[in-house]
Design an enzyme around this catalytic site. Structure first.
Site, mmCIF file in Angstrom:
data_model
loop_
_atom_site.group_PDB
_atom_site.id
_atom_site.type_symbol
_atom_site.label_atom_id
_atom_site.label_comp_id
_atom_site.label_asym_id
_atom_site.label_seq_id
_atom_site.Cartn_x
_atom_site.Cartn_y
_atom_site.Cartn_z
ATOM 1 N N ALA A 74 5.317 -10.884 -2.169
ATOM 2 C CA ALA A 74 5.413 -10.424 -3.563
ATOM 3 C C ALA A 74 4.109 -10.695 -4.317
ATOM 4 C CB ALA A 74 6.572 -11.145 -4.257
ATOM 5 N N TYR A 141 -8.321 -9.428 -7.697
ATOM 6 C CA TYR A 141 -7.275 -9.432 -6.677
ATOM 7 C C TYR A 141 -7.601 -10.471 -5.592
ATOM 8 C CZ TYR A 141 -4.762 -7.903 -2.521
ATOM 9 O OH TYR A 141 -4.020 -7.877 -1.381
ATOM 10 N N LYS A 145 -5.707 -14.145 -4.602
ATOM 11 C CA LYS A 145 -5.196 -14.464 -3.250
ATOM 12 C C LYS A 145 -5.840 -15.750 -2.723
ATOM 13 C CE LYS A 145 -2.253 -11.126 -2.241
ATOM 14 N NZ LYS A 145 -1.069 -11.051 -1.405
ATOM 15 N N ARG A 221 -14.181 1.079 7.361
ATOM 16 C CA ARG A 221 -13.102 0.095 7.206
ATOM 17 C C ARG A 221 -12.445 -0.157 8.553
ATOM 18 N NH1 ARG A 221 -15.370 -0.341 3.327
ATOM 19 N NH2 ARG A 221 -14.762 -0.309 1.139
HETATM 20 N N1 UDP Z 1 -11.424 6.467 -0.137
HETATM 21 C C1 UDP Z 1 -11.902 7.758 -0.328
HETATM 22 N N2 UDP Z 1 -11.110 8.656 -0.979
HETATM 23 C C2 UDP Z 1 -9.876 8.348 -1.463
HETATM 24 C C3 UDP Z 1 -9.377 7.034 -1.265
HETATM 25 C C4 UDP Z 1 -10.176 6.119 -0.601
HETATM 26 O O1 UDP Z 1 -13.013 8.093 0.089
HETATM 27 O O2 UDP Z 1 -9.241 9.226 -2.074
HETATM 28 C C5 UDP Z 1 -12.243 5.494 0.589
HETATM 29 C C6 UDP Z 1 -12.539 4.220 -0.179
HETATM 30 O O3 UDP Z 1 -13.698 4.388 -0.972
HETATM 31 C C7 UDP Z 1 -12.747 3.208 0.963
HETATM 32 C C8 UDP Z 1 -11.806 3.718 2.062
HETATM 33 O O4 UDP Z 1 -11.514 5.069 1.721
HETATM 34 O O5 UDP Z 1 -14.055 3.275 1.448
HETATM 35 C C9 UDP Z 1 -10.502 2.952 2.136
HETATM 36 O O6 UDP Z 1 -9.952 2.871 0.828
HETATM 37 P P1 UDP Z 1 -8.516 2.270 0.536
HETATM 38 O O7 UDP Z 1 -8.287 2.381 -0.939
HETATM 39 O O8 UDP Z 1 -7.517 2.925 1.435
HETATM 40 O O9 UDP Z 1 -8.607 0.738 0.984
HETATM 41 P P2 UDP Z 1 -9.627 -0.435 0.545
HETATM 42 O O10 UDP Z 1 -10.660 -0.485 1.640
HETATM 43 O O11 UDP Z 1 -10.183 -0.116 -0.793
HETATM 44 O O12 UDP Z 1 -8.762 -1.644 0.549
#
Ligand code: UDP
Length: 330
Positions: A74, A141, A145, A221
């Site tokens: 949560a 965030y 954590k 990622r």
């Molecule tokens: N991303 C993107 N377009 C989107 C959403 C995310 O290019 O509409 C990219 C974002 O900039 C990051 C990667 O996808 O490099 C993963 O983003 P997400 O928000 O899924 O996870 P995060 O790595 O931020 O926790």
């Protein structure tokens, strides 16, 4: 074992609840339903609509349900929102965890597995990130954590509450039943957003920047499958029961994929052209985040069953095709 899952109506908590039940555990869920969905909670679990900040009630549930261990999901988890409303994050994540820990101490429950995040590390030049890297969060965030982890460390020293913090990288995919999956409102994560295109809910996917210092210019990622991630929680619980020792572990796949590679993989999985447009960078996005999960592989014997991004995307696709409006479809 009888386990309390906090946030059991959320994306990761609902998968954990289901998989624990499938393995023969008893599960009690508490969730305030602020971001989760009752429909996501397996009906075999006992569900309390309850806020973790309601310490008295949580303590009562822990005692009357004879809970032996807690898995704590949560929390609020939107990086952008955490920057615009940091106090909301400290209140829900840090103060909420404080109440939960007090309730546990009160009820003499001394084991907790806890969902932490790669965001505790902040930005680092050299990949992959191991647990030896310095924690240096660059957003609220991640800072909350890390504060929750620290609180557990001191609660262990003072009260013997043993914890395992699992620092997730990019969790993705859905349960192979196709019945539960990732449904956020608003959605911010890459894979569900990509899949909105073949689902007819958006015309194209925006790529947030293609001028990063990576081979194709888009962010890299480390995507870890939700079922593999939950397996690690079960191992962590076993470890607490058998060794009674606190620890923390990274959880990722060890491989990095760029945004463009993820879109390509989704095109293969869905057989849809998925148009993409390059947009501006999203504030706060590091160019590369890749985990070393060697520690949990070595020490807890964790292994991945789903090691291709196609398999992860395919499971998400099955869920989203069946739930075009998320759980509102049910
Ligand atoms: N991303 C993107 N377009 C989107 C959403 C995310 O290019 O509409 C990219 C974002 O900039 C990051 C990667 O996808 O490099 C993963 O983003 P997400 O928000 O899924 O996870 P995060 O790595 O931020 O926790």
């Amino acid at each position: 074992m009888k386990i309390l899952v906090t946030g059991g109506a959320g994306y990761i908590g609902s998968h954990c609840t289901r998989m624990l039940l499938d393995q023969g555990h008893d599960v009690v869920v508490i969730d305030n339903l602020s971001t989760g969905y009752r429909q996501a909670v397996d009906p075999r679990a006992t569900m309390y609509e309850l806020d973790i900040k309601n310490q008295k009630e949580v303590s009562r549930v822990l005692t009357t349900e004879h809970i032996e261990a807690v898995i704590h999901f949560a929390a609020y988890s939107l990086v952008g929102e955490s920057m615009s409303d940091p106090i909301k994050y400290y209140d829900n994540n840090v103060y909420g965890t404080m109440c939960l820990l007090e309730a546990m101490i009160d009820a003499n429950v001394k084991r907790i597995v806890f969902s932490s995040t790669a965001a505790v590390y902040g930005e680092h030049e050299t990949m992959p990130i191991t647990e030896a890297y310095e924690e240096c969060p660059t957003n609220t965030y991640g800072a909350t954590k890390l504060a929750m982890e620290e609180m557990m460390k001191w609660a262990d020293i003072a009260h013997g509450v043993k914890y395992i913090a699992l620092r997730y990288f990019n969790v993705a995919g859905a349960h192979r039943s196709g019945e539960i999956g990732e449904a956020h409102n608003p959605e911010t994560h890459l894979i569900p957003l990509i899949l909105q295109v073949p689902n007819g809910k958006r015309d194209f996917i925006s790529i947030f920047g293609d001028d990063y210092d990576t081979p194709d210019g888009t962010c890299i990622r480390d995507y870890i499958d939700i079922e593999d991630l939950i397996d690690a929680h079960v191992l962590a619980l076993d470890h607490l029961v058998n060794n009674n020792r606190s620890d923390y572990f990274n959880l990722g796949s060890g491989a990095g994929y760029s945004v463009k590679e993820m879109i390509e993989a989704a095109r293969r999985v869905t057989n849809h052209p998925i148009p993409a447009k390059i947009g501006p960078r999203r504030a706060g996005d590091p160019a590369r985040l890749i985990a070393s999960s060697d520690k949990i592989i070595r020490e807890l014997g964790w292994k991945r069953n789903y090691d291709t991004v196609e398999s992860i995307i395919a499971s998400a696709w099955t869920f989203h095709r069946n739930h075009r409006e998320g759980y509102a479809d049910e």
